[in-house]
Design a protein around this motif. Structure first.
Motif, PDB file in Angstrom:
ATOM      1  N   ALA A 204      -6.949   8.810   5.208  1.00 17.49           N
ATOM      2  CA  ALA A 204      -7.243   8.935   6.635  1.00 17.49           C
ATOM      3  C   ALA A 204      -6.872   7.617   7.296  1.00 17.49           C
ATOM      4  N   VAL A 205      -5.903   7.659   8.200  1.00 19.50           N
ATOM      5  CA  VAL A 205      -5.477   6.451   8.905  1.00 19.50           C
ATOM      6  C   VAL A 205      -6.269   6.390  10.205  1.00 19.50           C
ATOM      7  N   VAL A 206      -7.268   5.507  10.238  1.00 16.18           N
ATOM      8  CA  VAL A 206      -8.206   5.520  11.362  1.00 16.18           C
ATOM      9  C   VAL A 206      -7.670   4.777  12.574  1.00 16.18           C
ATOM     10  N   ALA A 207      -6.813   3.785  12.369  1.00 17.91           N
ATOM     11  CA  ALA A 207      -6.317   3.021  13.517  1.00 17.91           C
ATOM     12  C   ALA A 207      -5.078   2.233  13.133  1.00 17.91           C
ATOM     13  N   ILE A 208      -4.198   2.034  14.117  1.00 19.63           N
ATOM     14  CA  ILE A 208      -3.101   1.081  14.008  1.00 19.63           C
ATOM     15  C   ILE A 208      -3.319   0.040  15.083  1.00 19.63           C
ATOM     16  N   ILE A 209      -3.571  -1.186  14.665  1.00 18.13           N
ATOM     17  CA  ILE A 209      -3.825  -2.292  15.596  1.00 18.13           C
ATOM     18  C   ILE A 209      -2.541  -3.089  15.722  1.00 18.13           C
TER      19      ILE A 209
ATOM     20  N   ALA B 136       0.834  -1.206   0.000  1.00 14.46           N
ATOM     21  CA  ALA B 136       0.000   0.000   0.000  1.00 14.46           C
ATOM     22  C   ALA B 136       0.865   1.251   0.000  1.00 14.46           C
ATOM     23  N   GLU B 137       1.926   1.236   0.799  1.00 14.91           N
ATOM     24  CA  GLU B 137       2.831   2.387   0.847  1.00 14.91           C
ATOM     25  C   GLU B 137       3.467   2.629  -0.517  1.00 14.91           C
ATOM     26  N   ARG B 138       3.873   1.557  -1.167  1.00 10.79           N
ATOM     27  CA  ARG B 138       4.510   1.723  -2.478  1.00 10.79           C
ATOM     28  C   ARG B 138       3.514   2.228  -3.519  1.00 10.79           C
ATOM     29  N   TYR B 139       2.293   1.701  -3.501  1.00  6.61           N
ATOM     30  CA  TYR B 139       1.260   2.216  -4.403  1.00  6.61           C
ATOM     31  C   TYR B 139       1.117   3.725  -4.234  1.00  6.61           C
ATOM     32  N   ALA B 140       1.059   4.166  -2.965  1.00  6.09           N
ATOM     33  CA  ALA B 140       0.803   5.580  -2.696  1.00  6.09           C
ATOM     34  C   ALA B 140       1.983   6.468  -3.058  1.00  6.09           C
ATOM     35  N   VAL B 141       3.197   6.046  -2.687  1.00  4.69           N
ATOM     36  CA  VAL B 141       4.362   6.921  -2.832  1.00  4.69           C
ATOM     37  C   VAL B 141       4.945   6.859  -4.242  1.00  4.69           C
ATOM     38  N   GLU B 142       5.136   5.648  -4.762  1.00  4.70           N
ATOM     39  CA  GLU B 142       5.804   5.517  -6.057  1.00  4.70           C
ATOM     40  C   GLU B 142       4.858   5.705  -7.228  1.00  4.70           C
ATOM     41  N   TYR B 143       3.605   5.247  -7.081  1.00  2.00           N
ATOM     42  CA  TYR B 143       2.672   5.271  -8.207  1.00  2.00           C
ATOM     43  C   TYR B 143       1.533   6.264  -8.039  1.00  2.00           C
ATOM     44  N   GLY B 144       1.419   6.893  -6.855  1.00  2.00           N
ATOM     45  CA  GLY B 144       0.375   7.891  -6.650  1.00  2.00           C
ATOM     46  C   GLY B 144      -1.023   7.318  -6.603  1.00  2.00           C
ATOM     47  N   VAL B 145      -1.161   6.089  -6.117  1.00  2.00           N
ATOM     48  CA  VAL B 145      -2.465   5.431  -6.050  1.00  2.00           C
ATOM     49  C   VAL B 145      -2.763   5.084  -4.594  1.00  2.00           C
ATOM     50  N   LEU B 146      -3.857   5.622  -4.052  1.00  2.00           N
ATOM     51  CA  LEU B 146      -4.240   5.304  -2.682  1.00  2.00           C
ATOM     52  C   LEU B 146      -4.994   3.978  -2.648  1.00  2.00           C
ATOM     53  N   PRO B 147      -4.656   3.088  -1.719  1.00  2.00           N
ATOM     54  CA  PRO B 147      -5.368   1.817  -1.621  1.00  2.00           C
ATOM     55  C   PRO B 147      -6.727   1.939  -0.935  1.00  2.00           C
ATOM     56  N   GLY B 148      -7.004   3.096  -0.342  1.00  2.00           N
ATOM     57  CA  GLY B 148      -8.274   3.325   0.328  1.00  2.00           C
ATOM     58  C   GLY B 148      -8.309   4.737   0.864  1.00  2.00           C
TER      59      GLY B 148
ATOM     60  N   LEU C 292      -7.618 -14.087  23.247  1.00  2.00           N
ATOM     61  CA  LEU C 292      -8.449 -12.902  23.061  1.00  2.00           C
ATOM     62  C   LEU C 292      -9.313 -12.690  24.289  1.00  2.00           C
ATOM     63  N   SER C 293      -9.681 -11.432  24.559  1.00  2.00           N
ATOM     64  CA  SER C 293     -10.536 -11.142  25.710  1.00  2.00           C
ATOM     65  C   SER C 293     -11.324  -9.875  25.443  1.00  2.00           C
ATOM     66  N   GLY C 294     -12.371  -9.676  26.218  1.00  3.95           N
ATOM     67  CA  GLY C 294     -13.170  -8.466  26.095  1.00  3.95           C
ATOM     68  C   GLY C 294     -14.121  -8.513  24.920  1.00  3.95           C
ATOM     69  N   ASP C 295     -14.827  -7.415  24.739  1.00  3.74           N
ATOM     70  CA  ASP C 295     -15.821  -7.315  23.675  1.00  3.74           C
ATOM     71  C   ASP C 295     -15.183  -6.924  22.355  1.00  3.74           C
ATOM     72  N   GLU C 296     -15.809  -7.342  21.285  1.00  2.00           N
ATOM     73  CA  GLU C 296     -15.363  -6.925  19.962  1.00  2.00           C
ATOM     74  C   GLU C 296     -15.745  -5.473  19.714  1.00  2.00           C
ATOM     75  N   ARG C 297     -14.934  -4.809  18.929  1.00  2.87           N
ATOM     76  CA  ARG C 297     -15.199  -3.414  18.561  1.00  2.87           C
ATOM     77  C   ARG C 297     -15.122  -3.291  17.052  1.00  2.87           C
ATOM     78  N   SER C 298     -16.067  -2.595  16.461  1.00  2.00           N
ATOM     79  CA  SER C 298     -16.097  -2.418  15.013  1.00  2.00           C
ATOM     80  C   SER C 298     -15.430  -1.110  14.619  1.00  2.00           C
ATOM     81  N   ILE C 299     -14.690  -1.156  13.516  1.00  2.00           N
ATOM     82  CA  ILE C 299     -14.029   0.022  12.967  1.00  2.00           C
ATOM     83  C   ILE C 299     -14.377   0.110  11.493  1.00  2.00           C
ATOM     84  N   HIS C 300     -14.858   1.278  11.060  1.00  3.01           N
ATOM     85  CA  HIS C 300     -15.194   1.474   9.649  1.00  3.01           C
ATOM     86  C   HIS C 300     -13.923   1.802   8.876  1.00  3.01           C
ATOM     87  N   ALA C 301     -13.642   1.030   7.836  1.00  4.45           N
ATOM     88  CA  ALA C 301     -12.478   1.262   6.988  1.00  4.45           C
ATOM     89  C   ALA C 301     -12.695   0.595   5.643  1.00  4.45           C
ATOM     90  N   ASP C 302     -12.112   1.188   4.600  1.00  7.74           N
ATOM     91  CA  ASP C 302     -12.191   0.543   3.275  1.00  7.74           C
ATOM     92  C   ASP C 302     -10.849  -0.034   2.850  1.00  7.74           C
TER      93      ASP C 302
END
Length: 413
Positions: A195-200, A158-170, A251-261
């Motif tokens: 928009a980088v919504v989260a780093i997991i 994804a980084e290479r698409y964006a930087v070298e080719y000017g194409v955003l993956p989302g 794994l523990s706790g509740d699941e959380r949803s994140i909107h991302a494309d």
């Protein structure tokens, strides 16, 4: 296969050189330049159309200029040397006895119309006194439910698409990682307009340097979490995350949803060592790098850069120059090396390859081999690596396991 005759023309070439450099990233460029400056006859081969490797998209600075510009300058200097032959669009694919290597140059595959007399491809048999292997490394995927959904891809692709080719993956992307390298990708994608919504990050303890990079990317950092599912149909619309303990894999706790494309994953790096393996001897597992490193040489080759497990550009430049000098028989140099400005990062990933959660998790994306397929092979007694490969077809696709083998072997273990 079709029965119509092939109208294309092909050539076979024999070449002899003092130093063959395979790979034209920072390590390969430095090796070729150092050897050429010693008067050695040098061949530099790279599968890409443009020399420079990761310098073309790393966003780093070398000697005060963008890394891509530095690479272009180095390539131009090499092209001006009578004792240097540059072979872009050339894959070195075989290492045989007597330091003979096989390569395939794609001469006109990229042209709409070939010039008169030009072959489509050219086969090279290269006999080198010494070989410098600067072949880089492959980023590995992570194994988790829904990791095959369109919109999930490797972070540095994804980084290479964006930087070298000017194409955003989302437009809204999240990153899922077990190592530091994905944080640089997050910053690069932010600069490119995503928009980088989260780093997991599966690691509960993330360094202050990485926290600063996450802040620079304006991303929410979810340390000690893992992706447990993806959502969407033909495209990704979101993902689910849950607390994760990297030590126990629970794994523990509740699941959380994140909107991302877009979901960009990084499961660590595997040095590209297949040519060294073909040359003889067995690869060596490195517990810190969580990767196979090249064996001790049995023929006249020298490694440099990410090929050796040295993943920073500064290390690649240093090792590349040293390898080029050694290959050409020159003395070690005390001259200053090019100065690299790059984001910090620890190259060692957490030993996490799979997130065990409900759903189908793919290991080999080309042959649709899942984590459960690997476990089934183990239950059926196919615990040898060769038996696993034939029972599941893991690693038998066109990439020959370069992406999938290490995660598959980790699950088997």
């Amino acid at each position: 296969a079709g029965t119509a005759p092939d109208p294309a023309r092909y050539e076979r070439m024999n070449a002899f050189c003092d130093v063959l450099v395979v790979g034209s990233g920072p390590a390969g460029l430095m090796a070729a330049k150092a050897a050429a400056d010693q008067g050695a006859r040098v061949i530099l081969a790279d599968l890409e159309a443009h020399l420079g490797g990761s310098a073309n998209w790393s966003g780093e600075t070398i000697d005060g200029m963008p890394a891509a510009d530095w690479a272009q300058r180095m390539a131009a200097q090499l092209a001006g040397n009578d004792n240097v032959r540059l072979l872009p669009r050339t894959t070195v694919w075989g290492y045989y006895d007597g330091n003979t290597l096989a390569a395939l140059e794609r001469v006109t595959d990229h042209k709409e119309v070939a010039a008169k007399g030009e072959p489509r491809q050219r086969y090279w048999a290269i006999r080198a006194a010494t070989v410098v292997l600067a072949t880089g490394s492959f980023e590995r995927p992570l194994v988790f439910p829904g990791n095959d959904r369109p919109g999930v891809m490797l972070a540095h692709a994804a980084e290479r698409y964006a930087v070298e080719y000017g194409v955003l993956p989302g437009q809204r992307v999240a990153l899922f990682t077990n190592n530091d390298s994905a944080y640089r990708s997050a910053v690069a994608l932010k600069k490119a307009g995503a928009a980088v919504v989260a780093i997991i990050d599966v690691r509960g303890d993330v360094s202050n340097e990485m926290r600063r990079l996450a802040s620079d990317a304006e991303a929410e950092l979810l340390a000690g979490h893992a992706v447990v599912a993806t959502e969407g149909g033909k495209v990704l619309t979101g993902l689910k995350v849950q607390r994760f303990d990297a030590m126990s894999g629970s794994l523990s706790g509740d699941e959380r949803s994140i909107h991302a494309d877009g979901l960009l994953m990084s499961g660590g790096w595997s040095p590209t060592i297949h040519l060294a393996s073909q040359a003889g001897a067995k690869a060596e597992w490195d517990p810190a790098r969580q990767a196979f490193l090249p064996p001790k040489p049995t023929q006249r080759w020298i490694g440099a850069g990410a090929f050796t497990g040295s993943f920073s550009t500064a290390e690649a430049i240093s090792e590349g120059r040293a390898a080029g000098l050694q290959a050409a028989g020159g003395a070690a140099s005390s001259a200053p090396l090019p100065f690299v400005e790059a984001a910090p990062g620890d190259p060692d990933p957490a030993p996490v390859f799979e997130i065990k959660a409900k759903g189908k998790s793919f290991v080999d994306f080309q042959h649709d081999v899942t984590a459960e397929d690997v476990r089934l092979a183990h239950r059926e007694g196919f615990v040898s690596v060769e038996h696993l490969k034939r029972y599941t077809t893991l690693g038998m696709a066109t990439d020959q396991g370069k992406n999938s083998n290490v995660p598959g072997l980790a699950i088997m273990a």
